[in-house]
Design a protein around this motif. Sequence first.
Motif, PDB file in Angstrom:
ATOM      1  N   PRO A 167       6.094   3.532   2.474  1.00  0.00           N
ATOM      2  CA  PRO A 167       4.678   3.789   2.209  1.00  0.00           C
ATOM      3  C   PRO A 167       4.056   4.972   2.945  1.00  0.00           C
ATOM      4  N   PHE A 168       4.680   5.441   4.005  1.00  0.00           N
ATOM      5  CA  PHE A 168       4.005   6.440   4.832  1.00  0.00           C
ATOM      6  C   PHE A 168       4.898   7.652   5.089  1.00  0.00           C
ATOM      7  N   PRO A 169       5.199   8.413   4.041  1.00  0.00           N
ATOM      8  CA  PRO A 169       6.068   9.580   4.208  1.00  0.00           C
ATOM      9  C   PRO A 169       5.364  10.701   4.964  1.00  0.00           C
ATOM     10  N   LEU A 170       6.135  11.702   5.321  1.00  0.00           N
ATOM     11  CA  LEU A 170       5.570  12.866   5.997  1.00  0.00           C
ATOM     12  C   LEU A 170       4.933  13.757   4.930  1.00  0.00           C
ATOM     13  N   ASN A 171       3.736  13.375   4.495  1.00  0.00           N
ATOM     14  CA  ASN A 171       3.049  14.075   3.412  1.00  0.00           C
ATOM     15  C   ASN A 171       1.837  14.837   3.950  1.00  0.00           C
ATOM     16  N   LYS A 172       0.978  15.292   3.048  1.00  0.00           N
ATOM     17  CA  LYS A 172      -0.150  16.120   3.478  1.00  0.00           C
ATOM     18  C   LYS A 172      -1.141  15.341   4.345  1.00  0.00           C
ATOM     19  N   ILE A 173      -1.247  14.026   4.115  1.00  0.00           N
ATOM     20  CA  ILE A 173      -2.141  13.229   4.962  1.00  0.00           C
ATOM     21  C   ILE A 173      -1.577  13.146   6.373  1.00  0.00           C
TER      22      ILE A 173
ATOM     23  N   LYS B  28      15.329   8.516   2.081  1.00  0.00           N
ATOM     24  CA  LYS B  28      14.357   7.515   2.527  1.00  0.00           C
ATOM     25  C   LYS B  28      14.633   7.067   3.964  1.00  0.00           C
ATOM     26  N   MET B  29      15.894   7.061   4.365  1.00  0.00           N
ATOM     27  CA  MET B  29      16.216   6.758   5.759  1.00  0.00           C
ATOM     28  C   MET B  29      15.670   7.857   6.667  1.00  0.00           C
ATOM     29  N   LYS B  30      15.843   9.104   6.237  1.00  0.00           N
ATOM     30  CA  LYS B  30      15.300  10.228   7.009  1.00  0.00           C
ATOM     31  C   LYS B  30      13.779  10.130   7.094  1.00  0.00           C
ATOM     32  N   SER B  31      13.127   9.736   6.002  1.00  0.00           N
ATOM     33  CA  SER B  31      11.669   9.593   6.009  1.00  0.00           C
ATOM     34  C   SER B  31      11.228   8.522   7.001  1.00  0.00           C
ATOM     35  N   TYR B  32      11.996   7.431   7.077  1.00  0.00           N
ATOM     36  CA  TYR B  32      11.660   6.387   8.044  1.00  0.00           C
ATOM     37  C   TYR B  32      11.766   6.922   9.472  1.00  0.00           C
ATOM     38  N   ILE B  33      12.832   7.652   9.744  1.00  0.00           N
ATOM     39  CA  ILE B  33      13.009   8.220  11.083  1.00  0.00           C
ATOM     40  C   ILE B  33      11.864   9.169  11.417  1.00  0.00           C
ATOM     41  N   ASP B  34      11.377   9.906  10.419  1.00  0.00           N
ATOM     42  CA  ASP B  34      10.239  10.794  10.648  1.00  0.00           C
ATOM     43  C   ASP B  34       8.988  10.014  11.061  1.00  0.00           C
TER      44      ASP B  34
ATOM     45  N   ILE C 221      21.691  10.083  13.423  1.00  0.00           N
ATOM     46  CA  ILE C 221      21.051   8.862  13.911  1.00  0.00           C
ATOM     47  C   ILE C 221      21.303   8.695  15.404  1.00  0.00           C
ATOM     48  N   GLY C 222      22.535   8.947  15.832  1.00  0.00           N
ATOM     49  CA  GLY C 222      22.858   8.831  17.249  1.00  0.00           C
ATOM     50  C   GLY C 222      22.074   9.808  18.106  1.00  0.00           C
ATOM     51  N   THR C 223      21.906  11.033  17.611  1.00  0.00           N
ATOM     52  CA  THR C 223      21.153  12.040  18.365  1.00  0.00           C
ATOM     53  C   THR C 223      19.684  11.662  18.478  1.00  0.00           C
ATOM     54  N   ILE C 224      19.102  11.212  17.373  1.00  0.00           N
ATOM     55  CA  ILE C 224      17.699  10.791  17.380  1.00  0.00           C
ATOM     56  C   ILE C 224      17.493   9.627  18.343  1.00  0.00           C
ATOM     57  N   LEU C 225      18.386   8.647  18.284  1.00  0.00           N
ATOM     58  CA  LEU C 225      18.277   7.503  19.184  1.00  0.00           C
ATOM     59  C   LEU C 225      18.406   7.938  20.639  1.00  0.00           C
ATOM     60  N   HIS C 226      19.324   8.854  20.902  1.00  0.00           N
ATOM     61  CA  HIS C 226      19.504   9.354  22.266  1.00  0.00           C
ATOM     62  C   HIS C 226      18.213  10.002  22.776  1.00  0.00           C
ATOM     63  N   ILE C 227      17.579  10.801  21.932  1.00  0.00           N
ATOM     64  CA  ILE C 227      16.329  11.443  22.333  1.00  0.00           C
ATOM     65  C   ILE C 227      15.264  10.393  22.638  1.00  0.00           C
TER      66      ILE C 227
END
Length: 213
Positions: free
Chosen positions: A49-55, A107-113, A168-174
């Motif tokens: 529901p909440f992608p990285l969009n203009k809002i 969609k997985m990438k969007s969730y991580i965003d 995913i591992g890099t993002i989690l590490h950060i």
Amino acid sequence: MSTVLVIYAHPQSDKESSTKALYNHFIKAYKISHPDDKVIEHNVSEYMPFPLNKIAISIYNKSMARQSFNADEERFKEARQKWIDEFVQADKYVFVNPMYNLFIPAKMKSYIDIVMQVPDTFHYTDAGIPEGNLHNKKAIHIQANGGNYHGSNGAPDASSLDLGHQYIGTILHIMGVDDYQGVFAEGMDHDPQNAEKILNQAFEKAEEAGKKF
């Protein structure tokens, strides 16, 4: 009691996918071994529901400029924050997806965003280096691959090509999560005659991982 947050990225279909089957074996074993834990599941392929969009961009820009939000932005921000809070409060993370062209589904990438968010999951040091806020947590990545990337089925190691698992591992590490592992069912497309055998071996690994996770 631990809270387990499952982020699943695969469209629903009449036929159970290898990804879904692998996850089912994992989570069944997990629930037997951890009967008191709470499991929260989101299929982000069906609902994001909440992608990285203009809002979202407008909210970010106004936050940086310390400007007020309009009504739509306020509603979006508050609802999006609930997903971030849920991620922060979880003790364990399970990421489940098929490999799409060496990477994770969009969609997985969007969730991580959504959850990769200052100041909730990480912050910047005085030197401008990202540093995690999440500690004493663990994560597992469950993935089905058509080819062999992780030395399965006698194939040489080609894990450097699995960009999604690395990402995913890099993002989690950060974000501060370094206890990270993967369970893979792979090679079914490369060797369809032995697909059932390959899957059964992967299911055993998933069940063992579920018991120990």
